[in-house]
Design a protein around this motif. Structure first.
Motif, PDB file in Angstrom:
ATOM      1  N   ASP A 138     -11.385  65.236 -13.161  1.00 32.59           N
ATOM      2  CA  ASP A 138     -10.189  64.589 -12.655  1.00 32.59           C
ATOM      3  C   ASP A 138      -9.553  63.751 -13.768  1.00 32.59           C
ATOM      4  OD1 ASP A 138      -8.525  63.673 -10.229  1.00 32.59           O
ATOM      5  OD2 ASP A 138      -9.186  61.783 -11.153  1.00 32.59           O
ATOM      6  N   GLN A 139      -8.266  63.968 -14.008  1.00 35.27           N
ATOM      7  CA  GLN A 139      -7.583  63.295 -15.122  1.00 35.27           C
ATOM      8  C   GLN A 139      -7.571  61.779 -14.964  1.00 35.27           C
ATOM      9  OE1 GLN A 139      -6.645  64.880 -18.011  1.00 35.27           O
ATOM     10  NE2 GLN A 139      -6.520  62.767 -18.703  1.00 35.27           N
ATOM     11  N   LEU A 140      -7.401  61.294 -13.758  1.00 32.07           N
ATOM     12  CA  LEU A 140      -7.408  59.845 -13.541  1.00 32.07           C
ATOM     13  C   LEU A 140      -8.773  59.258 -13.906  1.00 32.07           C
ATOM     14  CD1 LEU A 140      -6.081  57.235 -12.630  1.00 32.07           C
ATOM     15  CD2 LEU A 140      -6.783  57.803 -10.281  1.00 32.07           C
ATOM     16  N   GLU A 141      -9.830  59.933 -13.508  1.00 27.86           N
ATOM     17  CA  GLU A 141     -11.182  59.450 -13.841  1.00 27.86           C
ATOM     18  C   GLU A 141     -11.403  59.472 -15.356  1.00 27.86           C
ATOM     19  OE1 GLU A 141     -13.273  58.014 -11.695  1.00 27.86           O
ATOM     20  OE2 GLU A 141     -11.717  58.339 -10.202  1.00 27.86           O
ATOM     21  N   ARG A 142     -10.920  60.515 -16.025  1.00 27.83           N
ATOM     22  CA  ARG A 142     -11.042  60.584 -17.489  1.00 27.83           C
ATOM     23  C   ARG A 142     -10.235  59.463 -18.150  1.00 27.83           C
ATOM     24  NH1 ARG A 142     -12.695  64.860 -20.359  1.00 27.83           N
ATOM     25  NH2 ARG A 142     -13.780  66.482 -19.265  1.00 27.83           N
ATOM     26  N   ASP A 143      -9.030  59.204 -17.621  1.00 28.31           N
ATOM     27  CA  ASP A 143      -8.211  58.126 -18.171  1.00 28.31           C
ATOM     28  C   ASP A 143      -8.885  56.773 -17.975  1.00 28.31           C
ATOM     29  OD1 ASP A 143      -6.330  59.997 -18.944  1.00 28.31           O
ATOM     30  OD2 ASP A 143      -4.939  59.564 -17.299  1.00 28.31           O
ATOM     31  N   LEU A 144      -9.506  56.573 -16.816  1.00 33.73           N
ATOM     32  CA  LEU A 144     -10.235  55.324 -16.570  1.00 33.73           C
ATOM     33  C   LEU A 144     -11.413  55.182 -17.532  1.00 33.73           C
ATOM     34  CD1 LEU A 144     -10.272  55.075 -12.663  1.00 33.73           C
ATOM     35  CD2 LEU A 144      -9.258  53.439 -14.271  1.00 33.73           C
ATOM     36  N   ALA A 145     -12.106  56.283 -17.782  1.00 30.92           N
ATOM     37  CA  ALA A 145     -13.230  56.248 -18.722  1.00 30.92           C
ATOM     38  C   ALA A 145     -12.742  55.896 -20.124  1.00 30.92           C
ATOM     39  CB  ALA A 145     -13.967  57.589 -18.724  1.00 30.92           C
ATOM     40  N   THR A 146     -11.624  56.484 -20.529  1.00 27.15           N
ATOM     41  CA  THR A 146     -11.051  56.178 -21.846  1.00 27.15           C
ATOM     42  C   THR A 146     -10.634  54.712 -21.923  1.00 27.15           C
ATOM     43  OG1 THR A 146     -10.307  58.460 -22.114  1.00 27.15           O
ATOM     44  CG2 THR A 146      -9.227  56.792 -23.491  1.00 27.15           C
ATOM     45  N   LEU A 147     -10.005  54.234 -20.865  1.00 31.28           N
ATOM     46  CA  LEU A 147      -9.603  52.828 -20.800  1.00 31.28           C
ATOM     47  C   LEU A 147     -10.837  51.921 -20.888  1.00 31.28           C
ATOM     48  CD1 LEU A 147      -7.276  50.763 -20.267  1.00 31.28           C
ATOM     49  CD2 LEU A 147      -7.864  50.979 -17.858  1.00 31.28           C
ATOM     50  N   ALA A 148     -11.875  52.270 -20.164  1.00 32.02           N
ATOM     51  CA  ALA A 148     -13.109  51.479 -20.186  1.00 32.02           C
ATOM     52  C   ALA A 148     -13.722  51.470 -21.583  1.00 32.02           C
ATOM     53  CB  ALA A 148     -14.105  52.031 -19.170  1.00 32.02           C
ATOM     54  N   ILE A 149     -13.784  52.637 -22.220  1.00 30.50           N
ATOM     55  CA  ILE A 149     -14.337  52.723 -23.569  1.00 30.50           C
ATOM     56  C   ILE A 149     -13.538  51.834 -24.515  1.00 30.50           C
ATOM     57  CG2 ILE A 149     -14.608  54.222 -25.586  1.00 30.50           C
ATOM     58  CD1 ILE A 149     -15.281  56.497 -23.608  1.00 30.50           C
ATOM     59  N   ASN A 150     -12.224  51.981 -24.492  1.00 28.57           N
ATOM     60  CA  ASN A 150     -11.390  51.209 -25.415  1.00 28.57           C
ATOM     61  C   ASN A 150     -11.498  49.711 -25.159  1.00 28.57           C
ATOM     62  OD1 ASN A 150     -10.505  53.472 -26.798  1.00 28.57           O
ATOM     63  ND2 ASN A 150      -8.745  53.754 -25.474  1.00 28.57           N
ATOM     64  N   GLY A 151     -11.509  49.322 -23.898  1.00 31.99           N
ATOM     65  CA  GLY A 151     -11.632  47.905 -23.569  1.00 31.99           C
ATOM     66  C   GLY A 151     -12.966  47.332 -23.999  1.00 31.99           C
ATOM     67  N   LEU A 152     -14.023  48.077 -23.732  1.00 30.00           N
ATOM     68  CA  LEU A 152     -15.348  47.591 -24.107  1.00 30.00           C
ATOM     69  C   LEU A 152     -15.538  47.583 -25.618  1.00 30.00           C
ATOM     70  CD1 LEU A 152     -17.404  49.207 -21.250  1.00 30.00           C
ATOM     71  CD2 LEU A 152     -16.866  46.787 -21.575  1.00 30.00           C
ATOM     72  N   LEU A 153     -14.990  48.582 -26.282  1.00 30.82           N
ATOM     73  CA  LEU A 153     -15.080  48.575 -27.744  1.00 30.82           C
ATOM     74  C   LEU A 153     -14.310  47.389 -28.312  1.00 30.82           C
ATOM     75  CD1 LEU A 153     -14.841  52.362 -28.643  1.00 30.82           C
ATOM     76  CD2 LEU A 153     -16.869  50.912 -28.528  1.00 30.82           C
ATOM     77  N   GLY A 154     -13.214  47.018 -27.658  1.00 31.35           N
ATOM     78  CA  GLY A 154     -12.483  45.827 -28.080  1.00 31.35           C
ATOM     79  C   GLY A 154     -13.342  44.581 -27.965  1.00 31.35           C
ATOM     80  N   GLU A 155     -14.175  44.511 -26.939  1.00 37.73           N
ATOM     81  CA  GLU A 155     -15.090  43.382 -26.780  1.00 37.73           C
ATOM     82  C   GLU A 155     -16.181  43.384 -27.851  1.00 37.73           C
ATOM     83  OE1 GLU A 155     -15.373  40.589 -24.730  1.00 37.73           O
ATOM     84  OE2 GLU A 155     -13.296  41.147 -24.383  1.00 37.73           O
TER      85      GLU A 155
END
Length: 182
Positions: A138-155
């Motif tokens: 599901d594209q929304l789930e993939r986008d959420l995963a990408t968002l989570a990765i980027n946000g956590l990597l920012g931390e």
């Protein structure tokens, strides 16, 4: 008897170590090969003897993280989605903590990352990681995963702001709350 590292290997290692420090402190684009050479205590020609340009130095800096990420992808590839997602969450959290300095370097080069073919494998594996973390096509789930990765990597970008345990807890909790379980 102690094992000694040949001089060339020590020089290469020092170039990579100093490049990592400079990329973190000044950024990739603001760091020159001469800066790296000076910090490593060698000439620019020596840096170029070991590496074919700054992108190759960057690839060497990122190599340990790229190797670990590739191993994670190999581990979860072919597993049932729920199992792959769980392992991906656990191992991503560990990798984010282990390679926090590298994260800062990667985030700095994001605007030009597609122009550095020396790290294309890292990019490909990062995109695959999003799919495993999503646990879905599901594209929304993939986008959420990408968002989570980027946000956590920012931390993870600034070593020392959180302890390793605090960062592990944050990453694990955030991923589990943001992502649907496969």
């Amino acid at each position: 008897m102690a094992v000694t590292t040949p001089a060339r290997e020590r020089t290469r290692h020092e170039i990579v170590r100093q490049a990592m420090d400079l990329f973190q402190a000044k950024g990739y684009n603001a760091t020159s090969l001469q800066d790296i050479a000076t910090a490593a205590g060698c000439s620019k020609a020596t840096v170029l003897y070991h590496f074919h340009g700054k992108p190759a130095v960057l690839a060497a800096v990122l190599e340990p993280a790229a190797v670990d990420l590739a191993a994670l992808i190999r581990t979860v590839d072919g597993l049932p989605r729920a199992v792959a997602q769980e392992i991906a969450i656990q191992q991503f959290t560990d990798l984010a903590v282990k390679h926090r300095g590298v994260v800062q370097v990667v985030q700095d080069i994001l605007p030009v990352i597609d122009e550095i073919p020396e790290i294309s494998g890292l990019i490909t594996d990062g995109m695959q990681l999003s799919g495993f973390l999503a646990g879905s096509d599901d594209q929304l789930e993939r986008d959420l995963a990408t968002l989570a990765i980027n946000g956590l990597l920012g931390e993870c970008r600034h070593p020392g702001e959180r302890t390793d345990e605090e960062l592990r807890t944050l990453c694990d909790t955030a991923l589990r709350r943001l992502l649907k379980r496969a």
